[in-house]
Scaffold this motif. Structure first.
Motif, short mmCIF file in Angstrom:
data_model
loop_
_atom_site.label_atom_id
_atom_site.label_comp_id
_atom_site.label_asym_id
_atom_site.label_seq_id
_atom_site.Cartn_x
_atom_site.Cartn_y
_atom_site.Cartn_z
N GLU A 1 -7.87 21.90 -21.01
CA GLU A 1 -7.84 21.27 -22.34
C GLU A 1 -6.85 20.12 -22.33
OE1 GLU A 1 -6.59 24.67 -24.60
OE2 GLU A 1 -8.16 25.89 -23.67
N ARG A 2 -7.32 18.95 -22.68
CA ARG A 2 -6.48 17.75 -22.65
C ARG A 2 -5.15 17.93 -23.40
NH1 ARG A 2 -6.77 12.45 -21.33
NH2 ARG A 2 -8.98 12.53 -20.84
N PRO A 3 -5.16 18.40 -24.66
CA PRO A 3 -3.88 18.52 -25.37
C PRO A 3 -2.88 19.45 -24.67
CG PRO A 3 -5.71 18.73 -26.90
CD PRO A 3 -6.29 18.76 -25.53
N LEU A 4 -3.37 20.55 -24.14
CA LEU A 4 -2.50 21.49 -23.43
C LEU A 4 -1.88 20.83 -22.20
CD1 LEU A 4 -1.37 24.34 -22.74
CD2 LEU A 4 -3.53 24.73 -21.52
N GLU B 1 -1.76 17.61 -21.34
CA GLU B 1 -0.94 16.45 -21.71
C GLU B 1 0.43 16.88 -22.21
OE1 GLU B 1 -3.33 14.28 -24.54
OE2 GLU B 1 -4.07 12.91 -22.98
N GLY B 2 0.48 17.96 -23.00
CA GLY B 2 1.76 18.45 -23.51
C GLY B 2 2.68 18.93 -22.41
#
Length: 182
Positions: A165-168, A170-171
């Motif tokens: 998952e991109r947001p995960l 990236e975070g």
């Protein structure tokens, strides 16, 4: 042939890949595979080295030409892109080999450790250069920060297998990069 064998081992692992699978994947007869490499373990070794050259050696060569912070960011940007855009969620063949084989295959363990030491050295060199020019904090030793970046990299590659998952991702990466701030 090497690309096909590499893809098979990378996607399915060593144990789940049979010589029959390699024959089907590569289009080369089992006799030819055995004549060229000797056995499945030797084919895996060559495929693993091929992966390392294609994946890490080329990426490190590109990144080492950049300024220290840019190099680290570019490296992680590439990892993020690969992680999110892999429809099979294969992760990293080095991490996969570490998890599946390194504890009971000494040669694979050494090969994996060699790659991890090379990645750590890349991060350490970047951090040392960044600390010298003032773009990376001096609050922690370069060696410690390099080990942290290596562990973040390994964590991202493991997460990408089950939660790409991109947001995960990236975070996780953004937090690691923020830890470099002077």
């Amino acid at each position: 042939m090497l690309d096909a064998a590499m893809q098979r081992f990378w996607a399915h692992g060593y144990e789940s890949t049979s010589v029959k699978d390699l024959v089907e994947t590569t289009g080369i007869s089992s006799a030819s595979l055995y004549n060229a490499y000797g056995n499945k373990r030797a084919i895996f070794g060559v495929a693993f080295e091929h992966y390392v050259k294609k994946s890490f050696v080329e990426r490190l060569a590109r990144c080492e030409k950049l300024a220290p912070r840019e190099a680290i960011k570019a490296f992680f940007d590439d990892i993020l892109w690969r992680s999110i855009n892999d429809p099979e969620h294969k992760g990293c063949m080095v991490v996969n080999a570490a998890m599946e084989l390194a504890t009971h295959d000494r040669a694979v363990g050494k090969a994996v450790a060699k790659v991890l030491r090379r990645l750590e050295a890349f991060f350490r060199t970047c951090v040392e250069r960044g600390q010298a020019e003032g773009t990376i904090t001096r609050s922690r030793p370069a060696a410690t920060m390099a080990q942290h970046l290596l562990s973040v990299l390994m964590g991202v590659r493991v997460l990408a297998r089950v939660r790409p998952e991109r947001p995960l991702l990236e975070g996780v990466i953004a937090t690691a990069l923020a830890s470099l701030d002077p």
